[in-house]
Write an enzyme that holds these catalytic residues in place. Structure first.
Site, short mmCIF file in Angstrom:
data_model
loop_
_atom_site.label_atom_id
_atom_site.label_comp_id
_atom_site.label_asym_id
_atom_site.label_seq_id
_atom_site.Cartn_x
_atom_site.Cartn_y
_atom_site.Cartn_z
CB SER A 259 -0.86 0.05 1.26
OG SER A 259 -1.62 -1.09 1.40
CG HIS B 6 -2.56 -0.92 -4.12
ND1 HIS B 6 -2.79 0.41 -3.86
CD2 HIS B 6 -2.78 -1.56 -2.94
CE1 HIS B 6 -3.13 0.57 -2.61
NE2 HIS B 6 -3.14 -0.61 -2.02
P1 NAD Z 1 -2.03 -9.60 6.84
O1 NAD Z 1 -1.29 -9.26 8.07
O2 NAD Z 1 -3.48 -9.97 6.92
O3 NAD Z 1 -1.28 -10.83 6.10
C1 NAD Z 1 0.09 -10.86 5.89
C2 NAD Z 1 0.54 -12.31 5.81
O4 NAD Z 1 1.91 -12.35 5.41
C3 NAD Z 1 0.46 -13.06 7.17
O5 NAD Z 1 -0.35 -14.20 7.04
C4 NAD Z 1 1.92 -13.42 7.46
O6 NAD Z 1 2.06 -14.68 8.10
C5 NAD Z 1 2.52 -13.44 6.07
N1 NAD Z 1 3.98 -13.24 6.04
C6 NAD Z 1 4.73 -12.35 6.73
N2 NAD Z 1 6.03 -12.48 6.42
C7 NAD Z 1 6.11 -13.50 5.50
C8 NAD Z 1 7.18 -14.12 4.80
N3 NAD Z 1 8.45 -13.71 4.97
N4 NAD Z 1 6.90 -15.13 3.95
C9 NAD Z 1 5.63 -15.54 3.77
N5 NAD Z 1 4.57 -15.00 4.42
C10 NAD Z 1 4.81 -13.98 5.25
O7 NAD Z 1 -1.80 -8.38 5.83
P2 NAD Z 1 -2.75 -7.86 4.65
O8 NAD Z 1 -3.73 -6.88 5.21
O9 NAD Z 1 -3.22 -9.03 3.86
O10 NAD Z 1 -1.72 -7.00 3.80
C11 NAD Z 1 -0.79 -7.60 2.92
C12 NAD Z 1 -0.24 -6.54 1.99
O11 NAD Z 1 -1.30 -5.96 1.24
C13 NAD Z 1 0.47 -5.39 2.69
O12 NAD Z 1 1.56 -4.98 1.91
C14 NAD Z 1 -0.60 -4.31 2.75
O13 NAD Z 1 -0.07 -3.00 2.79
C15 NAD Z 1 -1.30 -4.55 1.42
N6 NAD Z 1 -2.70 -4.08 1.34
C16 NAD Z 1 -3.56 -4.28 2.37
C17 NAD Z 1 -4.89 -3.86 2.25
C18 NAD Z 1 -5.89 -4.11 3.35
O14 NAD Z 1 -6.97 -3.48 3.32
N7 NAD Z 1 -5.64 -4.99 4.30
C19 NAD Z 1 -5.32 -3.24 1.07
C20 NAD Z 1 -4.42 -3.08 0.01
C21 NAD Z 1 -3.10 -3.50 0.16
#
Ligand code: NAD
Length: 286
Positions: free
Chosen positions: A117, A138
């Site tokens: 993000s 994204h």
């Molecule tokens: P989340 O915390 O729900 O999930 C992240 C996952 O990554 C976890 O399950 C964790 O175990 C895993 N992880 C961490 N380190 C790892 C590694 N080295 N190898 C493999 N897996 C690993 O996070 P999210 O909300 O799904 O966000 C993920 C990405 O998407 C981020 O970059 C965030 O900025 C982006 N994003 C989030 C949203 C939102 O609304 N949640 C919207 C758009 C973009």
């Protein structure tokens, strides 16, 4: 292209795997936490069943779609993928290390995309030997529902990689929009100052959160008020993105409202902690 790998099986990763598999791709869904993989499979199954109930998927589709998703903890499963979408935690060190490893594991012509993000695609790309094939993809939350994919070109991203990713997004039934890599891209650069200004209005006593959200919903036709949206995103996430904007663009117009800092310090993080601008425990919701 028909083989994808998704790294990170949290909120976004499970949705991204769902959409790719629904559109016929073989998907390797990878997460270092086994519990996250179990939760992701259960979430995808539940969401597919909801689509069947709504009549948007035939009854036999969920089993076929789930059959195309293989889960595992090892990054090596990304080796056969033509495109890898990284959706791991929003932490620069985590993403830089993942891209260094993925660069070694993935096929030389594979595209490496990040769902970040706010972290610079250019900086992520610099941790690989193929910066021209590194790009931002994204997706928005919830991924199976939201139409937009913001496609972010890093400084070195090639025209060919951009065209391929735009095409992939369209093949997933999404509408891609191409933007260049600057802090916050377009989505958060425009959204976060609005949320921040709404928080200044609360802080200065201009109006209550309910009133501010009502003005924006009924007056500006926003489906959700900015404060309800901030609670949904997470106030800690909003603060972190504002800090990226202020630092990256070098402009204090992005400085976070002191009330936002205070609420994050107090553990009022929005929906996920039960309290933010609204109280989700007492059901005093927008
Ligand atoms: P989340 O915390 O729900 O999930 C992240 C996952 O990554 C976890 O399950 C964790 O175990 C895993 N992880 C961490 N380190 C790892 C590694 N080295 N190898 C493999 N897996 C690993 O996070 P999210 O909300 O799904 O966000 C993920 C990405 O998407 C981020 O970059 C965030 O900025 C982006 N994003 C989030 C949203 C939102 O609304 N949640 C919207 C758009 C973009």
């Amino acid at each position: 292209m028909k083989r994808a790998a998704v790294v990170g099986a949290g909120t976004m990763g499970n949705g991204i795997a769902h959409v790719f598999a629904q559109h016929g791709w073989e998907v390797a869904l990878i997460d270092s936490a086994p519990a996250a993989l179990d939760r992701a499979t259960a979430t995808i199954k539940g969401n597919l069943e909801r689509q069947v109930k709504k009549g948007t998927l035939p009854a036999e589709a969920p089993a076929q779609i789930l059959g195309r998703i293989r889960t595992g903890a090892k990054l090596d499963a990304a080796a056969p993928a033509e495109i890898v979408i990284e959706a791991a935690s929003e932490n620069p060190a985590v993403k830089f290390s993942l891209f260094e490893q993925l660069d070694r594991i993935a096929a030389p012509d594979a595209i490496l995309a990040s769902n970040t993000s706010s972290i610079s695609i250019t900086e992520i790309a610099a941790h690989t030997r193929r910066p021209e094939q590194v790009i931002g993809m994204h997706f928005m939350n919830p991924v199976p529902v939201m139409q937009l994919v913001e496609v972010i070109r890093g400084h070195a991203t090639s025209d060919a990689a951009t065209a391929t990713v735009m095409e992939v997004a369209r093949a997933l039934g999404k509408t891609p929009v191409e933007v260049n890599d600057y802090p916050g891209f377009v989505s958060n650069r425009v959204l976060m100052p609005m949320i921040n200004e709404a928080i200044f209005c609360v802080m200065e006593g201009v109006a209550t959160p309910e009133s501010i959200d009502t003005v924006m919903k009924l007056g500006m036709a926003h489906p959700m008020g900015p404060l309800a949206l901030a609670d949904f995103i997470g106030l800690d996430v909003c603060l972190a993105i504002l800090e990226v904007l202020q630092r990256g663009l070098g402009d204090d117009k992005y400085r976070a409202a002191p009330l936002l800092r205070k609420m994050v310090a107090a553990g009022y993080l929005g929906r996920k902690s039960g309290r933010g601008f609204y109280d989700y425990q007492q059901k005093r919701e927008p």
